[in-house]
Each structure stands twice: as C-alpha cells, then as structure tokens.
Design an enzyme around this catalytic site. Structure first.
Site, PDB file in Angstrom:
ATOM      1  N   THR A 237       0.849  -1.192   0.000  1.00 34.94           N
ATOM      2  CA  THR A 237       0.000   0.000   0.000  1.00 34.94           C
ATOM      3  C   THR A 237       0.881   1.238   0.000  1.00 34.94           C
ATOM      4  OG1 THR A 237      -1.692  -1.212   1.187  1.00 34.94           O
ATOM      5  CG2 THR A 237      -1.848   1.192   1.241  1.00 34.94           C
ATOM      6  N   CYS A 324      31.087   6.671   8.818  1.00 34.78           N
ATOM      7  CA  CYS A 324      29.899   6.461   7.998  1.00 34.78           C
ATOM      8  C   CYS A 324      29.246   5.111   8.259  1.00 34.78           C
ATOM      9  CB  CYS A 324      30.259   6.588   6.524  1.00 34.78           C
ATOM     10  SG  CYS A 324      28.853   7.022   5.521  1.00 34.78           S
TER      11      CYS A 324
END
Ligand SMILES: *Cc1c(COP(=O)(O)O)cnc(C)c1O
Length: 395
Positions: A237, A324
């Site tokens: 959805t 990172c």
C-alpha cells in the site's frame, strides 16, 4: 550556537513538505486501490504527486515508481538491468569506485551470481570522464551505473556526456541522483538517463520514501513482491503522506534552485577557503564540478571521530567519512578510492550545507574547526612524530 552541517546525511523537513503530508494522516486516509470515494481521493493525490515528480525530472508520469527510499530505487534499477542483460547473455556492468553502498553492495551480490563489474578509477580530479566510460564499454556490457553526485566528497559527474555515450553504444544508463535531485537541474530526456534514483529526505522531504524513474520500455524487476500497486512493479500500500510530502519538497527545491544554490555555494566556498589555511590538510572532491553544499577535508595527524565529538560539543553537527559505517573503524571507501592513504583518510571532515544555513554559522565553523584541529594535534603522538621528523608528512 547550534549549526547543522550534515545535510548530506539527511535534511530537516520544510514547512511546505510537512503541510503537504498532514491531510493524508486523518482526512484523506483511504487506500488508493479501493474503489470507493475515500480511496479515490487518495488515488488522486498519488497521481498528482507522480505528475509533480515527473515534471521535476522531465519525464512522463508513468515512468515514475515510488519506493521506500534511495536504497530501494538503486537496488531495483540495478537488479532490473542485470536481469535484462542476462537474457541477452550480457553480464558486464560499469560503475565507479566511489558509489554509495546501496549500489556497491547490490553489485557485489551480482558478482557472486557471475556478473563482472568494472570499477572506474576516480583518483584523477576525484571524478570520472565520459571517455573512461566509453573505453570501458564492451560487447557484453548491460549497464552503466554511476552516481550523479558523490555524497561524501561532493564531486558532480559529467552525467549528460555519459548519457550520450551510453545511448550511442546502446547500453542502459542508471544514475543514483540522491544527492543531486533538488540541488541541481536534472532533465532525464535531455541527459539520456534511462533510470534514476532519488530520495525524499535529502531535499527537505520525509525519510522512508523515494522514487525510481525508469524510461518507458525498461522491464523492471520487483524488489518487493505484492499487489498491483505501482503498475505491479512495487507491491505494498502506497505511503501516500510520504509520497505527497516528497513531491511537494522536490517541487519546492527545484523551483528555488536558481536562487538557493548560488547562496549555498558562496557559503561553501568561504568554508573551503578558510579551512584550506589549516596546515597539512587537503580538500577532497572535484574543485570545480562540486555540489553547492559540500565541503570535505582530510587533516593529517587527527582522528575524524574525535574531531566530530569535539565539534558537536561546540555546537557543530558534521560528519566524517570513517564514521559512515557506524561501528566500523575502516576508513571510508570513497576516500580510499580517490587515493587517500588510511592514516589521512581517518582524519576526514564533511560539512554539508543547505539553504537554511547562514553566514553567521559559517563564521562559527571557521572559528571552531581550526581550534579543534590544533587541540587534537597537540595531543596526538602521530602529530608529534610528524613535527619532530620521525615521520614524514603526507599532506
Ligand atoms: C542517502 C543516499 C542513498 C540512500 O537513500 P535512502 O533514502 O536513505 O535509502 C543512496 N545514495 C546516495 C548517494 C545517498 O546519499
């Protein structure tokens, strides 16, 4: 003073984007697949958002698929091109050594399945040329996937030229434009881009929503199986609020590129000029073809992590290549790819600005970064060895 200078990691949502989302939580809450009127209202919103995103990229609405973000769009584009290639026994892919992990890890998976990947060298000018792409294309090349702009060092790649080469040689061309969308004018038709990924939260839209542009006729493979949503190419959805927020943010960003980006670039240039005065440092990334908000440096003799913590204590939120992949102490693959040695890559700092940053904030950064760098260097045994000549400076 509190300065957020980590806009390449994520951005604050704009009021335009927040307001665009609100109706879809409790007023227009239908499922766009429902046939009744409540569902159809949501369907109309979804269609309008698709038209908006398509207009920003210069493509047709039916060429846009909504995804859960930039990573999913990258995965779907690359896997689709690989399947198309495999059917013609073409199993060679060209990319760069400094792509985002969403691209690199997807390619690693394909390598295990028998694909061969060429990683273009990015050491010269911290960028690639269209000629490098042309030289790497072979009979069995099925895909060129190179990012539009690098998230760590800000290099902007020659996308239109690469697109022209790929179109002429009949090779599919995908670009991860997550750092470019909303910051640089993009036109997928003029630039001969076959597939492009973008992500809402990098241009003041919401997190967890992105889009994949795929030129009409390219047979996409599902990454998420499910219902008939998104022309059957992405089950689930639809995230209507997120999609509407992203579309509004993208339109707002694209409408204001010409006024915002020169201002952001001026702040960037002031930071680059000021921080370049710190001894034994180096600017990372392309000096000319560069994202308007990106400042990336390596400072010899310090650890990026300590730098970030001290900067945070002084009110500056920034990032470092080495942090990172959180939890890992490996230096950034991007900094290694441009040729920085481990020790230097560890002392990296990325400041990424946006139109909400101010000149006063730039002044604050220019004051605290040199202070913190010298403080850390004074405590560093490595720095002492460099100063006494026991160790040779690299930068
Ligand atoms: C942030 C980023 C992504 C990932 O996007 P998400 O929406 O966070 O999945 C991919 N590529 C680049 C270049 C990025 O900067």
């Amino acid at each position: 003073m509190h300065v957020y200078a980590d806009n390449a990691a994520t951005t604050k949502m704009s009021p335009v984007a927040i307001n665009a989302m609100l109706p879809y939580f409790d007023k227009i809450y239908g499922n766009p697949s429902s046939l009744h009127s409540v569902g159809q209202e949501a369907r109309e919103a979804l269609d309008a958002a698709r038209d908006t995103v398509a207009a920003c990229l210069g493509c047709e609405s039916r060429e846009i698929i909504f995804t859960s973000g930039g990573s999913e769009a990258d995965n779907q584009a690359i896997i689709s091109a690989a399947r198309i290639g495999a059917r013609k026994n073409k199993k060679h892919i060209i990319t760069t050594a400094f792509e985002h992990h969403a691209v690199l890890h997807t390619l690693n998976k394909l390598e295990k399945e028998g694909f061969e990947v060429t990683y273009l060298d990015v050491r010269k000018g911290h960028n690639i040329t269209a000629q490098q792409v042309a030289d790497a294309i072979r009979e069995d090349t099925c895909l060129v996937t190179v990012m539009y702009a690098n998230n760590e060092i800000g290099s902007v790649l020659p996308i239109a030229e690469i697109g022209a080469v790929c179109r002429q040689r009949g090779v599919l061309f995908h670009t991860d434009a997550v750092q470019a969308a909303g910051h640089i004018h993009i036109n997928v038709k003029e630039q001969n881009i076959d597939m492009l990924s973008l992500s809402g939260h990098k241009f003041h839209g919401p997190k967890g929503v992105g889009a994949l542009y795929a030129r009409r006729g390219i047979a996409l493979v599902n990454v998420i199986e499910g219902g008939a949503q998104e022309r059957g190419k992405r089950g689930g959805t639809e995230n209507i609020a997120g999609i509407c927020g992203m579309a509004a943010a993208l339109k707002d960003a694209c409408d204001h590129i010409d006024e915002n980006m020169p201002r952001v670039a001026a702040m960037r240039d002031r930071l680059i000029e000021g921080l370049s005065r710190i001894p034994h440092c180096a600017l990372n990334g392309d000096r000319v073809n560069r994202l308007p908000g990106n400042v990336s440096f390596c400072f010899e003799g310090i650890e990026g992590e300590s730098l970030l913590l001290l900067l945070d204590a002084k009110g500056v939120c920034a990032s470092s290549g080495s942090a990172c992949t959180s939890g890992s102490l490996d230096p950034s693959h991007v900094l290694l790819a441009i040729g920085r040695v481990h020790d230097v890559a560890h002392g990296s700092l990325r400041l990424s600005l946006c139109e909400y940053n101010t000149d006063e904030e730039v002044d604050h950064i220019l004051k605290v970064v040199p202070e913190v760098v010298s403080y850390l260097r004074n405590m560093s045994p490595v720095w002492r060895d460099l100063q006494t000549g026991k160790r040779q400076y690299i930068l």
